[in-house]
Write an enzyme that holds these catalytic residues in place. Structure first.
Site, PDB file in Angstrom:
ATOM      1  N   PRO A   1       0.801  -1.225   0.000  1.00 23.81           N
ATOM      2  CA  PRO A   1       0.000   0.000   0.000  1.00 23.81           C
ATOM      3  C   PRO A   1       0.831   1.270   0.000  1.00 23.81           C
ATOM      4  O   PRO A   1       1.761   1.425   0.802  1.00 23.81           O
ATOM      5  CB  PRO A   1      -0.811  -0.120   1.301  1.00 23.81           C
ATOM      6  CG  PRO A   1      -0.956  -1.578   1.490  1.00 23.81           C
ATOM      7  CD  PRO A   1       0.351  -2.167   1.021  1.00 23.81           C
ATOM      8  N   CYS A   2       0.463   2.163  -0.913  1.00 20.59           N
ATOM      9  CA  CYS A   2       1.259   3.376  -1.069  1.00 20.59           C
ATOM     10  C   CYS A   2       0.582   4.594  -0.458  1.00 20.59           C
ATOM     11  O   CYS A   2       1.156   5.672  -0.443  1.00 20.59           O
ATOM     12  CB  CYS A   2       1.542   3.643  -2.550  1.00 20.59           C
ATOM     13  SG  CYS A   2       0.055   3.909  -3.537  1.00 20.59           S
TER      14      CYS A   2
END
Length: 364
Positions: A88-89
């Protein structure tokens, strides 16, 4: 001669960009691609994933945080050679609040480490936003490297790759991390985007990849449904250079598309998203057309449209069948836009794999 098998686990799978690249690479190089399992928490992305891949004999991890809370679950995973994932960014994105590892979403990175410590695959290939290298004065990036090297026992290398260098006309810069278990090699390896790019130039036309010189190279459709066109009311907003608090030059008709975003369905200004006019798409010499300095009020008279979900997916390396399968499974255009914006670029991963295999940095 028996074919060799690349067994892999895809975490934070989204719509399976890593998997699609692995499948295509194995197909082109007489290998067997075997995905042992995947994790994805978004139900619509999971529908798209399962409508395009046969997951019947695979472990569907679902919520990785919940799955890795049990050592029994991790041990139950079949053995595999490669762990991949675009973790997840949101916690590291330039668009977000940049809380990094203080954000619970950032902590999901440690669930990768949980799996590595128990399953100990030979290789790891991860992707994240470019900003992760500078977030928190570089401390986030250093912690990722430290966790992989010190805690999990891997040599790690990374570099920034631009999707537009690999046959997909989209400016999209992402960091890729490649890690090799320390007992397999004597010294760290080096993953250099320019070297990878140079090593794959000769592959043009000799792979199963979809490649485009620019968006006019059989990527954008000449005729699309009326629903994709901007209304007269919204056009001035889309073409605007900004407001009192936000100024940016809005331009349409980009031959190399701007980075796709997960929120493109909301229709931002033309300095953030991709819009195209019929005048440009149907012009006998589009490059010549782009030389014109068209005033905004004149441009607003043109028929201007946004990307279709198929075009957005093409910009990430997926084909028409992929889009059609998802649509048939009931995935809405809204979700397809989001999924394309969140996806990892298939061609970039394929090119990295090609380089790693050719340099014997991945051995089966």
């Amino acid at each position: 001669m028996m074919k060799k098998t690349l067994r892999h686990l895809e975490l934070f799978a989204g719509i399976g960009g890593f998997r699609r690249a692995i499948d295509l690479y194995c197909k082109d190089n007489n290998l067997i691609s075997e995905c042992v399992g995947f994790s994805e928490i978004d139900k619509y992305a999971t529908i798209t994933y399962k409508s395009n891949y046969d997951t019947s004999n695979e472990v569907e991890i679902g919520d990785i945080k919940e799955f890795t809370s049990s050592i029994i679950n991790i041990n139950s995973l079949p053995d595999f050679d490669l762990l991949s994932g675009g973790f997840p960014c949101q916690a590291f994105s330039m668009m977000g609040e940049q809380k990094g590892f203080e954000d619970k979403r950032g902590n999901l990175f440690y669930n990768i480490i949980d799996i590595l410590l128990i399953k100990k695959p030979k290789y790891v290939l991860l992707e994240n936003v470019r900003n992760i290298k500078t977030h928190d004065k570089g401390r986030t990036y250093k912690e990722i490297i430290r966790s992989l090297e010190v805690d999990a026992g891997y040599y790690v290398t990374s570099d920034v790759f631009n999707t537009s260098d690999f046959g997909l006309p989209q400016t999209r810069r992402r960091v890729f991390f490649f890690a090799v278990r320390k007992d397999l090699i004597d010294n760290p390896v080096n993953l250099d985007s320019e070297v990878v790019k140079d090593s794959t130039i000769h592959l043009n036309g000799s792979t199963s990849l979809k490649k485009y010189k620019n968006v006019l190279d059989n990527l954008l459709e000449k005729s699309v449904d009326e629903k994709y066109y901007l209304s007269e009311r919204i056009k001035p907003t889309i073409l605007s250079n900004g407001s009192k608090n936000f100024k940016s030059k809005s331009e349409i008709n980009q031959l190399i598309a701007r980075p796709l975003t997960a929120t493109m369905v909301k229709m931002h200004r033309a300095c953030q998203d991709n819009y195209y006019s019929d005048e440009f798409l149907n012009h006998p010499n589009p490059s010549k057309y782009l030389e014109k300095d068209i005033p905004k009020d004149e441009e607003a008279k043109h028929r201007i449209r946004k990307l279709t979900p198929l075009e957005a997916l093409r910009l990430q390396g997926f084909d028409e069948d992929f889009c059609l399968n998802a649509s048939k499974a009931g995935v809405s255009n809204h979700q397809l836009y989001k999924q394309a914006g969140n996806a990892v670029s298939v061609n970039t991963v394929y090119s990295i794999l090609h380089y790693l295999f050719n340099k014997n940095l991945i051995k089966l």
